[in-house]
Design a protein around this motif. Structure first.
Motif, short mmCIF file in Angstrom:
data_model
loop_
_atom_site.label_atom_id
_atom_site.label_comp_id
_atom_site.label_asym_id
_atom_site.label_seq_id
_atom_site.Cartn_x
_atom_site.Cartn_y
_atom_site.Cartn_z
N UNK A 104 0.83 -1.21 0.00
CA UNK A 104 0.00 0.00 0.00
C UNK A 104 0.86 1.25 0.00
N UNK A 105 1.93 1.24 0.82
CA UNK A 105 2.84 2.39 0.88
C UNK A 105 3.53 2.63 -0.46
N UNK A 106 3.75 1.54 -1.20
CA UNK A 106 4.39 1.67 -2.52
C UNK A 106 3.40 2.08 -3.60
N UNK A 107 2.15 2.27 -3.22
CA UNK A 107 1.17 2.78 -4.16
C UNK A 107 0.38 1.71 -4.90
N UNK A 108 0.48 0.45 -4.44
CA UNK A 108 -0.31 -0.61 -5.08
C UNK A 108 -1.73 -0.54 -4.49
N UNK A 109 -2.70 -0.18 -5.34
CA UNK A 109 -4.03 0.12 -4.83
C UNK A 109 -4.95 -1.10 -4.73
N UNK A 110 -4.51 -2.25 -5.32
CA UNK A 110 -5.39 -3.43 -5.31
C UNK A 110 -5.31 -4.10 -3.94
N UNK A 111 -5.81 -3.42 -2.90
CA UNK A 111 -5.62 -3.90 -1.54
C UNK A 111 -6.28 -5.25 -1.30
N UNK A 112 -7.45 -5.45 -1.90
CA UNK A 112 -8.16 -6.72 -1.72
C UNK A 112 -7.33 -7.89 -2.20
N UNK A 113 -6.76 -7.73 -3.40
CA UNK A 113 -5.94 -8.79 -3.99
C UNK A 113 -4.67 -9.01 -3.17
N UNK A 114 -4.01 -7.89 -2.80
CA UNK A 114 -2.78 -7.98 -2.01
C UNK A 114 -3.06 -8.67 -0.69
N UNK A 115 -4.17 -8.27 -0.04
CA UNK A 115 -4.53 -8.86 1.25
C UNK A 115 -4.76 -10.36 1.09
N UNK A 116 -5.49 -10.73 0.03
CA UNK A 116 -5.78 -12.15 -0.20
C UNK A 116 -4.49 -12.94 -0.40
N UNK A 117 -3.55 -12.37 -1.18
CA UNK A 117 -2.28 -13.05 -1.44
C UNK A 117 -1.45 -13.19 -0.17
N UNK A 118 -1.33 -12.07 0.58
CA UNK A 118 -0.49 -12.07 1.78
C UNK A 118 -1.06 -13.00 2.86
N UNK A 119 -2.33 -12.74 3.22
CA UNK A 119 -2.93 -13.56 4.28
C UNK A 119 -3.12 -15.00 3.81
N UNK A 120 -3.39 -15.17 2.50
CA UNK A 120 -3.52 -16.53 1.94
C UNK A 120 -2.23 -17.31 2.13
N UNK A 121 -1.08 -16.65 1.82
CA UNK A 121 0.21 -17.32 1.99
C UNK A 121 0.43 -17.69 3.45
N UNK A 122 0.08 -16.75 4.35
CA UNK A 122 0.26 -17.02 5.78
C UNK A 122 -0.63 -18.17 6.22
N UNK A 123 -1.86 -18.22 5.66
CA UNK A 123 -2.78 -19.30 6.01
C UNK A 123 -2.23 -20.64 5.52
N UNK A 124 -1.69 -20.66 4.31
CA UNK A 124 -1.10 -21.88 3.76
C UNK A 124 0.07 -22.32 4.64
N UNK A 125 0.90 -21.37 5.02
CA UNK A 125 2.04 -21.67 5.90
C UNK A 125 1.58 -22.24 7.24
N UNK A 126 0.51 -21.63 7.78
CA UNK A 126 -0.02 -22.09 9.07
C UNK A 126 -0.50 -23.53 8.97
N UNK A 127 -1.28 -23.80 7.89
CA UNK A 127 -1.83 -25.15 7.71
C UNK A 127 -0.68 -26.15 7.52
N UNK A 128 0.33 -25.75 6.73
CA UNK A 128 1.47 -26.64 6.48
C UNK A 128 2.19 -26.96 7.79
N UNK A 129 2.35 -25.93 8.64
CA UNK A 129 3.03 -26.16 9.93
C UNK A 129 2.23 -27.08 10.83
N UNK A 130 0.92 -26.83 10.86
CA UNK A 130 0.07 -27.68 11.70
C UNK A 130 0.17 -29.13 11.22
#
Lengths: 247, 115
Positions: free
Chosen positions: B83-109
């Motif tokens: 967002x600070x770098x001016x990428x306005x597609x916050x929904x997509x960015x959020x989905x990618x970032x939190x999605x990756x974290x969710x995948x990582x969490x599931x993989x760890x579990x």
């Protein structure tokens, strides 16, 4: 280094007449004791009476003379000419519409400020005859730093999030909300949270910290906002885990 | 105005940030410098010992809790940085970032508690 004169490049703009802003250059005498505001006053008095800008106290108290000088938002009464080179570029505060020259329209900020109820909401309203609301020095120390805000809006000019999201409540208003939330005489936090803890409130802040760097009164709005985030996060989970306690 | 749901992701972000600031320097020292400086033998990090750590229930928790918080911290930090770098597609960015974290969490579990 001795200098005779300094060039001021001042942004000029009259939205009713000019299609776009332009710079006017003025040659002013160099004076070791002058702040930039003195140089601007020299222009107004001697060179160009049409130049428009705000100032009042000349002692960093009123918060009127905020400007962007050589790219940085500062109080022009608090910034010495001698600390700059032979050319000083002066522009209005960023992130606000220009009313004329160096004067910006601050109506939006005034509305945001009002929305956070920046005043004490007492538990029981007292009449003057009933006396003061007593507070200890320790209770004062908790929030005293945040009372120093003079609403000069340098923080709004410096904040990239204000520029990106015009709806963001912004550093000064959120710091003042925090100031009253911390006040032992106040019970208005829940009412303020409707604005403060909303998406355009504290959550637009990404902790860049520019607000605190430019603040001429060391208020540290960035710290105020981060402390509010922690308090609001605790509220959120407390409400979630104990729904029967929710107001 | 409605109160934000951001405390969920910000809570993880703040907890992960605090934890990484305090724990990572120690982890870097233990893993990166301890052996080289001769504080303990390289055997400390042998496969058998690491395996035993990850097999112990308390060891599992000590591996999972900080890593879980830190990847959610990273996810939120990257979203805000975008967002600070001016990428306005916050929904997509959020989905990618939190999605990756969710995948990582599931993989760890899966790796720690199921496999």
């Amino acid at each position: 280094m001795s200098r005779d004169t300094v060039q001021l490049e001042i942004l000029r703009y009259d939205p009713e007449k000019d299609s776009e802003p332009y710079f006017s250059t003025y040659e002013v005498p160099f004076n070791d004791d002058w702040v930039v505001l003195d140089a601007i006053n020299y222009v107004k008095e001697n060179l160009d009476r049409t130049l428009t800008y705000r100032w009042s106290c000349h002692m960093a108290v009123c918060g009127s003379c905020g400007m962007v000088i050589n790219g940085e938002p500062v109080l022009s009464c608090h910034t010495f000419m001698r600390d700059y080179g032979d050319k000083i570029r002066i522009e209005p505060l960023q992130n606000f519409p220009v009313e004329r020259d160096l004067v910006v329209v601050i109506d939006d900020f005034v509305e945001k400020l009002g929305s956070v109820k920046p005043y004490i909401v007492p538990k029981v309203e007292k009449t003057v005859d009933e006396g003061e609301y007593i507070q200890s020095p320790a209770q004062l120390a908790v929030f005293k730093q945040y009372t120093a805000c003079i609403n000069c809006l340098l923080c709004y000019s410096a904040c990239p999030q204000v520029g990106l999201n015009p709806g963001f409540v912004g550093p000064a208003a959120l710091a003042l909300a925090h100031r009253y939330n911390l006040d032992s005489r106040d019970v208005g936090r829940a009412a303020r949270e409707d604005v403060v803890a909303s998406n355009p409130g504290i959550w637009e802040c990404s902790f860049v910290g520019a607000c605190s760097e430019v603040c001429p009164k060391s208020v540290d709005p960035a710290a105020a906002i981060q402390q509010t985030k922690i308090a609001s996060t605790v509220d959120y989970f407390t409400d979630f885990l104990t729904p029967w306690r929710k107001q | 105005m409605a109160r934000s749901n951001k405390p969920i992701v910000w809570g993880l972000f703040a907890a992960g940030g605090t934890l990484s600031a305090f724990i990572f320097p120690a982890v870097v020292f233990v893993i990166g410098f301890g052996v080289t400086l001769g504080f303990y033998s390289p055997d400390v990090f042998s496969y058998e010992r690491m395996q035993a750590l990850a097999a112990n229930p308390l060891g599992k928790l000590c591996l999972f809790a900080p890593t879980f918080l830190i990847i959610w911290h990273a996810a939120h930090r990257l979203r805000i940085t975008a967002h600070d770098f001016g990428i306005r597609a916050d929904g997509l960015v959020a989905a990618l970032c939190y999605g990756s974290a969710a995948v990582g969490t599931v993989a760890m579990i899966y790796a720690l508690f199921i496999a």
